[in-house]
Design an enzyme around this catalytic site. Structure first.
Site, PDB file in Angstrom:
ATOM      1  N   HIS A   1      11.573   1.428 -12.699  1.00  0.00           N
ATOM      2  CA  HIS A   1      10.276   2.078 -12.911  1.00  0.00           C
ATOM      3  C   HIS A   1       9.247   1.021 -13.292  1.00  0.00           C
ATOM      4  O   HIS A   1       9.561   0.054 -13.994  1.00  0.00           O
ATOM      5  CB  HIS A   1      10.384   3.137 -14.013  1.00  0.00           C
TER       6      HIS A   1
ATOM      7  N   CYS B   1       6.488   5.438  -8.259  1.00  0.00           N
ATOM      8  CA  CYS B   1       5.916   4.494  -9.233  1.00  0.00           C
ATOM      9  C   CYS B   1       5.425   3.203  -8.583  1.00  0.00           C
ATOM     10  O   CYS B   1       4.297   2.765  -8.822  1.00  0.00           O
ATOM     11  CB  CYS B   1       6.891   4.216 -10.366  1.00  0.00           C
TER      12      CYS B   1
ATOM     13  N   HIS C   1       1.143   5.377 -14.573  1.00  0.00           N
ATOM     14  CA  HIS C   1       2.325   5.337 -13.711  1.00  0.00           C
ATOM     15  C   HIS C   1       2.486   6.657 -12.983  1.00  0.00           C
ATOM     16  O   HIS C   1       1.754   7.616 -13.245  1.00  0.00           O
ATOM     17  CB  HIS C   1       3.581   5.021 -14.540  1.00  0.00           C
TER      18      HIS C   1
END
Length: 157
Positions: free
Chosen positions: A104, A53, A116
């Site tokens: 994240h 990510c 993402h």
């Protein structure tokens, strides 16, 4: 003939509805992100051979000469806090997916969506309102200056 016209109109509608931005114009950031969709997830990945990510986010911003730290938790330490209802394309959105803090990050692309690198599905665009992400949302940061935003993330040219 009528069937062919309907098929063509439906095809054009689909063409203009696909993507991350406006149906008639895409920003430089939209185009960059769109070109990276579908790349496999790779832990520690920072290239088009595979992204995690924060590697994905850093890669996109590097394309615009915007320096970011490498990890999602470090990326959360930069920029200015933004309320969820004030998000604009290019803002970073952060989540606690591990249960122990920021784990994240994604890039807000507008219309309640963010790009993402998903561990299970690779680089993609999802809705912030998805139950999984909504429950784990921590906050957002604005990284881009107004000039940078106008240059490559704004639809108003």
């Amino acid at each position: 003939m009528k069937k062919k016209l309907v098929t063509a109109v439906v095809g054009l509608s689909l063409l203009f509805s696909i993507g991350t931005g406006s149906a008639f114009a895409a920003t430089k950031m939209d185009n960059t992100i769109q070109d990276l969709m579908g790349i496999d997830y790779k832990y520690g990945g920072t290239t088009t051979k595979g992204f995690d990510c924060s590697g994905f986010v850093k890669y996109v911003f590097d394309k615009f000469n915007v320096e970011l730290p490498r990890s999602s938790s470090s990326q959360y330490e930069v920029g200015d806090k933004v309320k969820k209802d004030e998000l604009r394309p290019g803002d970073l959105v952060f989540f606690n997916t591990s249960g122990s803090g920021i784990s994240h990050v994604g890039i807000y692309v507008g219309n309640g969506q963010f790009a993402h690198a998903s561990t299970s599905k690779g680089t993609r665009i999802d809705d912030l309102s998805m139950d999984y992400y909504e429950k784990r949302y921590v906050g957002a940061k604005r990284i881009l200056s107004s000039k940078q935003y106008d240059s490559f993330a704004s639809y108003e040219k």
